[in-house]
Enzyme design. Structure first.
Site, PDB file in Angstrom:
ATOM      1  N   TYR A  67      34.820  41.050  44.976  1.00 50.32           N
ATOM      2  CA  TYR A  67      33.435  41.513  44.944  1.00 50.32           C
ATOM      3  C   TYR A  67      32.645  41.042  46.176  1.00 50.32           C
ATOM      4  CZ  TYR A  67      33.837  42.836  39.954  1.00 50.32           C
ATOM      5  OH  TYR A  67      34.192  43.403  38.765  1.00 50.32           O
ATOM      6  N   LYS A 101      47.074  34.584  41.299  1.00 53.02           N
ATOM      7  CA  LYS A 101      48.249  35.390  41.664  1.00 53.02           C
ATOM      8  C   LYS A 101      48.761  34.873  43.013  1.00 53.02           C
ATOM      9  CE  LYS A 101      51.017  38.974  40.843  1.00 53.02           C
ATOM     10  NZ  LYS A 101      51.937  39.106  39.684  1.00 53.02           N
ATOM     11  N   ASP A 134      49.139  37.989  35.477  1.00 58.70           N
ATOM     12  CA  ASP A 134      49.833  38.938  34.598  1.00 58.70           C
ATOM     13  C   ASP A 134      50.332  38.226  33.340  1.00 58.70           C
ATOM     14  OD1 ASP A 134      51.529  37.576  36.334  1.00 58.70           O
ATOM     15  OD2 ASP A 134      52.856  39.271  36.702  1.00 58.70           O
ATOM     16  N   ASP A 193      36.835  39.373  35.384  1.00 61.57           N
ATOM     17  CA  ASP A 193      36.220  40.576  34.832  1.00 61.57           C
ATOM     18  C   ASP A 193      37.188  41.240  33.848  1.00 61.57           C
ATOM     19  OD1 ASP A 193      34.420  42.758  34.576  1.00 61.57           O
ATOM     20  OD2 ASP A 193      35.641  43.896  35.998  1.00 61.57           O
ATOM     21  N   ASP A 238      37.159  41.297  29.380  1.00 64.00           N
ATOM     22  CA  ASP A 238      37.164  42.464  28.478  1.00 64.00           C
ATOM     23  C   ASP A 238      38.369  42.396  27.542  1.00 64.00           C
ATOM     24  OD1 ASP A 238      34.892  43.484  29.819  1.00 64.00           O
ATOM     25  OD2 ASP A 238      35.620  45.549  29.590  1.00 64.00           O
TER      26      ASP A 238
HETATM   27  C1  IPM Z   1      30.677  42.701  34.029  1.00 66.94           C
HETATM   28  C2  IPM Z   1      30.564  44.120  34.532  1.00 66.94           C
HETATM   29  C3  IPM Z   1      30.143  44.118  35.996  1.00 66.94           C
HETATM   30  C4  IPM Z   1      31.239  43.447  36.789  1.00 66.94           C
HETATM   31  C5  IPM Z   1      29.804  45.503  36.585  1.00 66.94           C
HETATM   32  C6  IPM Z   1      28.755  46.208  35.771  1.00 66.94           C
HETATM   33  C7  IPM Z   1      29.371  45.394  38.022  1.00 66.94           C
HETATM   34  O1  IPM Z   1      31.754  44.796  34.335  1.00 66.94           O
HETATM   35  O2  IPM Z   1      29.671  41.977  34.029  1.00 66.94           O
HETATM   36  O3  IPM Z   1      31.767  42.280  33.627  1.00 66.94           O
HETATM   37  O4  IPM Z   1      32.180  44.093  37.231  1.00 66.94           O
HETATM   38  O5  IPM Z   1      31.136  42.230  36.984  1.00 66.94           O
HETATM   39 MN    MN Z   2      33.244  43.654  33.193  1.00 66.10          MN
END
Ligand code: IPM
Ligand code: MN
Length: 327
Positions: free
Chosen positions: A121, A165, A196, A220, A224
């Site tokens: 990022y 990694k 992984d 990130d 999730d």
């Molecule tokens: C998160 C989101 C953000 C990220 C996006 C919306 C830029 O997915 O906070 O996890 O990638 O960090």
């Molecule tokens: Mn995210």
């Protein structure tokens, strides 16, 4: 709630989609918890882009900087090729280098500590017709400060898992070395794991994790995945921390498909608000909020994403009522 001269000034970015709905739920619960906060509404995102052509203006960051922290809902990406992510702009602009994502259920409890300003990022990229590149910048300073943050958390818990990694990426050799050295210095038990393998283990045996520290994009993706493992994105909060400022947000997005129906799960936002109170030093109130959330979940007062039939407001009201009883 917003008393004159209040010392705790919070920039309120409700945003788009389900953002305003879940933040309203969090505000109701904060009030029930007796939080004394001054809110400064800041309109950012898709709605603002439609009105003014800009999702976020220069002055908005200045306004946010007059506050101690941000309570953030969610933002929908405007259909604009020049759009710069509002969330990433806030993270960079406020130097919020540590993204803390706790995952807790009745039988799981682990935290992902995600580096939040560099790695994939970093924004060093090029998009041409024939080739596109994104530079993965890992710095000593960036690695050190996230490693310090993760060790500070792990020192109060059980162990640290450094996720990387480094068998493929030179940049992760630096990250891994700094994290190992920092863990040694803090004397926290640690291990390291390839990303992984970590993704696999998170599904197969999530109990083996306690505190995970990792780079931006890996964090990130793994967060999730972790949300899926504990039962859904709607449950999960986050704290984006810097030296001076902080931003608290549910980890879910603006969910335009269910926006306006009053059925979004407010728990991620409510837990984020609890993390905010903790950051302000209101640990007792933060714990009470978290306990009220857990009690409500145990009563199966839940929105449709968790298999329930309650509305956003009903869940927030149940949590608020529980707080009133426990006074
Ligand atoms: C998160 C989101 C953000 C990220 C996006 C919306 C830029 O997915 O906070 O996890 O990638 O960090
Ligand atoms: Mn995210």
């Amino acid at each position: 709630m917003s008393g004159r001269g209040a010392e705790k000034r919070v920039a309120l970015v409700k945003g788009d989609g389900v953002g305003p709905e879940v933040i309203d739920g969090a505000l109701a619960v904060l009030e029930a918890a007796g939080a004394d906060l001054e809110f400064v509404p800041v309109e950012l995102g898709y709605g603002q882009w439609k009105k003014t052509g800009k999702a976020m203006a220069e002055e908005d960051l200045d306004l946010v900087k007059t506050c101690h922290c941000v309570l953030f809902g969610a933002i929908t990406t405007p259909p604009d090729p020049d759009y710069k992510s509002v969330l990433l702009t806030l993270r960079k602009g406020l130097d919020l280098y540590a993204n803390i994502r706790p995952f807790r259920t009745a039988d799981l409890d682990f935290v992902i500590v995600r580096e939040n300003t560099e790695g994939m990022y970093s924004g060093v990229e090029k998009l041409d017709e024939e080739e596109a590149t994104t530079l993965r910048v890992i710095t000593l300073r960036g690695s050190l400060r996230i490693a310090e943050k993760a060790c500070a958390i792990a020192s109060k818990r059980e162990k640290l898992t450094i996720v990387h990694k480094s068998n493929v990426l030179k940049s992760d050799n630096l990250f891994l070395r700094i994290c190992r050295e920092t863990a040694h210095r803090w004397d926290v038990p640690f291990e390291d794991m390839l990303v992984d393998a970590a993704a696999y283990n998170l599904v197969i045996n999530p109990k083996r994790f306690d505190v995970i520290v990792t780079t931006n994009l890996f964090g990130d993706i793994l967060s999730d995945e972790a949300a899926g493992v504990i039962g859904g994105l709607g449950l999960c909060p986050s704290a984006n921390l810097g030296e001076k400022y902080a931003l608290f947000e549910p980890i879910h997005g603006s969910a335009p498909d269910i926006a306006g129906r009053g059925i979004a799960n407010p728990i991620g936002a409510i837990r984020s608000a609890a993390m905010m109170l903790e950051w302000f030093g209101e640990v007792g109130k933060a714990r009470m909020m978290e306990e009220a959330v857990e009690w409500t979940l145990a009563q199966k007062v839940a929105t449709p994403d968790l298999g329930g039939s309650c509305s956003t407001r009903e869940v927030a009201e149940a949590i608020s009522k529980r707080l009133a009883w426990s006074d």
